[in-house]
Design an enzyme around this catalytic site. Structure first.
Site, PDB file in Angstrom:
ATOM      1  N   LYS A  33       0.979  -1.170  -0.165  1.00 38.18           N
ATOM      2  CA  LYS A  33       0.122  -0.054   0.161  1.00 38.18           C
ATOM      3  C   LYS A  33       0.952   1.405   0.115  1.00 38.18           C
ATOM      4  CE  LYS A  33      -0.220  -0.434   4.986  1.00 38.18           C
ATOM      5  NZ  LYS A  33      -0.785  -1.129   6.115  1.00 38.18           N
ATOM      6  N   TYR A  37      17.574  29.133   9.251  1.00 40.31           N
ATOM      7  CA  TYR A  37      16.418  29.898   9.579  1.00 40.31           C
ATOM      8  C   TYR A  37      16.526  29.668  11.229  1.00 40.31           C
ATOM      9  CZ  TYR A  37      14.484  30.146   5.007  1.00 40.31           C
ATOM     10  OH  TYR A  37      14.244  30.430   3.721  1.00 40.31           O
TER      11      TYR A  37
HETATM   12  C1  LIG Z   1      -0.174  -1.941   6.680  1.00 41.39           C
HETATM   13  C2  LIG Z   1      -0.774  -3.401   6.943  1.00 41.39           C
HETATM   14  C3  LIG Z   1       0.181  -4.590   7.299  1.00 41.39           C
HETATM   15  C4  LIG Z   1       1.731  -4.463   7.236  1.00 41.39           C
HETATM   16  O1  LIG Z   1       2.143  -3.701   8.305  1.00 41.39           O
HETATM   17  P1  LIG Z   1       3.915  -3.718   8.635  1.00 41.39           P
HETATM   18  O2  LIG Z   1       3.896  -3.269   9.865  1.00 41.39           O
HETATM   19  O3  LIG Z   1       4.216  -2.840   7.774  1.00 41.39           O
HETATM   20  O4  LIG Z   1       4.365  -4.964   8.321  1.00 41.39           O
HETATM   21  C5  LIG Z   1      -0.400  -5.812   7.766  1.00 41.39           C
HETATM   22  N1  LIG Z   1      -1.747  -5.498   7.845  1.00 41.39           N
HETATM   23  C6  LIG Z   1      -2.549  -4.930   7.476  1.00 41.39           C
HETATM   24  C7  LIG Z   1      -4.012  -4.899   7.552  1.00 41.39           C
HETATM   25  C8  LIG Z   1      -2.072  -3.768   7.041  1.00 41.39           C
HETATM   26  O5  LIG Z   1      -2.993  -2.583   6.958  1.00 41.39           O
END
Ligand SMILES: *Cc1c(COP(=O)(O)O)cnc(C)c1O
Length: 374
Positions: free
Chosen positions: A43, A264
């Protein structure tokens, strides 16, 4: 994007994405969970690494887990024939037929989604596969235990291929509630007697809760070689490799006097006469503005005897530039290669100095930074 002409025209900053590191990390995860199939979680544009790189480096995964159905279209258009899981299912019932056409597996996390699927089943013969999500204590998405069994029976009766799923709130730490143990107990009770494959473990659970692996694991952050806790030391001995290397160059050097201020707000005051390197990279590139003085960068061949050295940033990060204390880097010069994070500097270390975790920095890599997949 990575033609040499563009390389010549661009500012020197570049994110290189190493598909060999993807392959290595996926192999390590298989070693950790040899009995489980793997949903590679990609994702958020593969946590900022691009879908293109993920597909190139993770092609031996069992499936990809995504949020947006457009990403499923992209994966199919680019030849991916394996499984694809929509991690939050569909957001409108009208999208169901497209999801089926693309042969997606669907998470079902709400009564509304259960109803959409029941209604859909009436209209056609289909092979949709469902990961029914239990809220086992995180209280974000998922059906409550009291609703779960009925929903499972309804969808099973409607002809869907069923799987059990839940997600942990605290697989990366032991001092918070709900604990993995509590959530496991809730899960086991909810699914008792309902025969179906399971999916529970995120990266942290894969590393530290080996009783949760089940049939399908869902690693995200570990695929990218970054720590689920936000602390690199927690995975340093687990043999994962950083996939994204964010690198730039020194574009100018200032010789400043003791007592002068930098940038800054004049946040950094020189304790002695010193050299300051100006690096092309700032918060508009995704480097965190919250990075404190002392946040490390690595400079190639800048130390005594031409070795690479770690130098601390000095002064407020600005939109396009970072200023670096070069007292440790006598051989640094304009054009020296600087790593902001990657192989030499874990992104977790930058995140820690900025009050966040590696996940956020990876996902926030700005679109203006050229990406090169190698
Ligand atoms: C993002 C996500 C993961 C992966 O999590 P990590 O901590 O990056 O391994 C797994 N399951 C779900 C439902 C997620 O939304």
């Amino acid at each position: 994007m990575d033609s040499s002409a563009n390389q010549l025209m661009n500012r020197p900053i570049l994110a290189s994405i190493h598909t060999a590191a993807f392959r290595h990390n996926l192999r390590r995860i298989r070693e950790l969970a040899p009995q489980s199939k793997i949903w590679s979680v990609i994702k958020a544009k593969a946590y900022g690494h691009t879908l293109e790189a993920a597909l190139a480096g993770l092609e031996s995964t069992d499936g990809f887990a995504i949020l947006d159905i457009q990403d499923a279209q992209w994966l199919r258009a680019h030849g991916w024939q394996g499984r694809i899981l929509l991690l939050e299912g569909i957001f409108q019932k009208e999208v169901l037929s497209l999801a089926e056409e693309l042969k997606c597996d669907l998470v079902v996390h709400s009564e509304l989604q259960v109803q959409w699927l029941e209604a859909y089943q009436g209209s056609s013969e289909h092979g949709l596969s469902i990961f029914l999500k239990l809220n086992s204590g995180m209280n974000r998405l998922g059906l409550r235990p009291t609703e779960y069994r009925t929903a499972f029976h309804r969808l099973h009766a409607a002809g869907y291929r069923m799987h059990h799923m839940t997600h942990f709130a605290n697989a990366d730490r032991v001092d918070r509630l709900p604990s993995v143990g509590e959530q496991m107990e809730c899960f086991q009770e909810a699914i008792a007697g309902l025969e179906a494959p399971t999916s529970l473990a995120n990266s942290a659970a894969i590393l530290w809760h080996r009783n949760t692996l089940g049939d399908w694991i869902r690693p995200g952050i570990l695929l990218y070689g970054v720590s689920p806790t936000g602390i690199y030391a927690d995975i340093v001995r687990s043999d994962f490799q950083a996939v994204m290397h964010l690198r730039s160059e020194i574009i100018d050097i200032q010789e400043i006097k003791k007592g002068e201020h930098i940038g800054y707000g004049g946040r950094y005051e020189a304790p002695e006469d010193m050299r300051i390197g100006v690096v092309a990279g700032g918060y508009a590139d995704g480097y965190p503005r919250h990075a404190a003085d002392g946040t490390p960068v690595w400079i190639e061949a800048a130390g005594d005897d031409g070795v690479g050295v770690i130098c601390p940033i000095a002064g407020q990060v600005s939109m396009d530039m970072i200023t670096v204390d070069l007292r440790n880097a006598p051989n640094a010069r304009v054009g020296s290669l600087v790593e902001l994070w990657g192989n030499e500097i874990p992104v977790d270390d930058v995140a820690q100095m900025s009050g966040t975790i590696g996940y956020e920095l990876l996902c926030a890599l700005a679109s203006r930074v050229p990406v090169k997949v190698i």
